[in-house]
Scaffold this motif. Structure first.
Motif, short mmCIF file in Angstrom:
data_model
loop_
_atom_site.label_atom_id
_atom_site.label_comp_id
_atom_site.label_asym_id
_atom_site.label_seq_id
_atom_site.Cartn_x
_atom_site.Cartn_y
_atom_site.Cartn_z
N TYR A 140 44.83 9.41 -58.92
CA TYR A 140 45.12 9.46 -60.35
C TYR A 140 45.15 10.91 -60.80
O TYR A 140 44.38 11.74 -60.32
CB TYR A 140 44.06 8.68 -61.14
N ASP B 156 48.35 12.86 -67.05
CA ASP B 156 49.77 12.79 -67.40
C ASP B 156 50.01 13.75 -68.56
O ASP B 156 49.57 13.49 -69.68
CB ASP B 156 50.16 11.37 -67.79
N TYR C 262 51.46 12.56 -72.20
CA TYR C 262 50.73 11.73 -73.16
C TYR C 262 49.31 12.25 -73.31
O TYR C 262 48.61 12.44 -72.31
CB TYR C 262 50.69 10.27 -72.69
N GLY D 276 46.58 10.74 -71.34
CA GLY D 276 47.27 9.87 -70.39
C GLY D 276 46.89 10.14 -68.95
O GLY D 276 46.53 11.26 -68.58
N ARG E 155 48.22 9.09 -64.90
CA ARG E 155 49.26 8.46 -64.07
C ARG E 155 48.73 8.24 -62.66
O ARG E 155 47.87 8.98 -62.19
CB ARG E 155 50.54 9.28 -64.05
N ILE F 59 49.61 8.34 -58.81
CA ILE F 59 50.55 8.96 -57.88
C ILE F 59 50.43 8.22 -56.55
O ILE F 59 49.39 8.25 -55.90
CB ILE F 59 50.22 10.46 -57.65
#
Length: 84
Positions: A30, A33, A36, A39, A41, A43
């Motif tokens: 992780y 992001d 955001y 946020g 994301r 990967i």
């Protein structure tokens, strides 16, 4: 992201005419992001296809004696199981 491995996974499914459902366990990490505020994301770096049985509308993972070893190798590579 390991796009070739993901492409191989999808291409195999398409070669079967999308008629046999398959699933893979995805490994990665992780990261923040930047698009955001707050946020995160996921990967994806690798996909492991455990033994499974599939048909046109479902799949079932079968017992897998290798799963512990796969998790250990992933952890040694700095990856974690992030989904399926």
């Amino acid at each position: 992201m390991n796009t070739q491995e993901i492409s191989n996974f999808v291409n195999y499914w398409m070669q079967l005419g999308c008629s046999i459902q398959r699933a893979g366990i995805v490994y990665g990490y992780y990261a923040e992001d930047p698009n955001y505020k707050g946020g995160v994301r996921a990967i994806v770096e690798a996909i492991y296809e455990p033994p499974q049985k599939g048909d046109v509308s479902s799949f079932e993972f079968l017992p897998d004696d290798s799963q512990g070893l796969v998790d250990m190798i992933a952890e040694a590579a700095g990856l974690e199981r992030i989904g399926w």
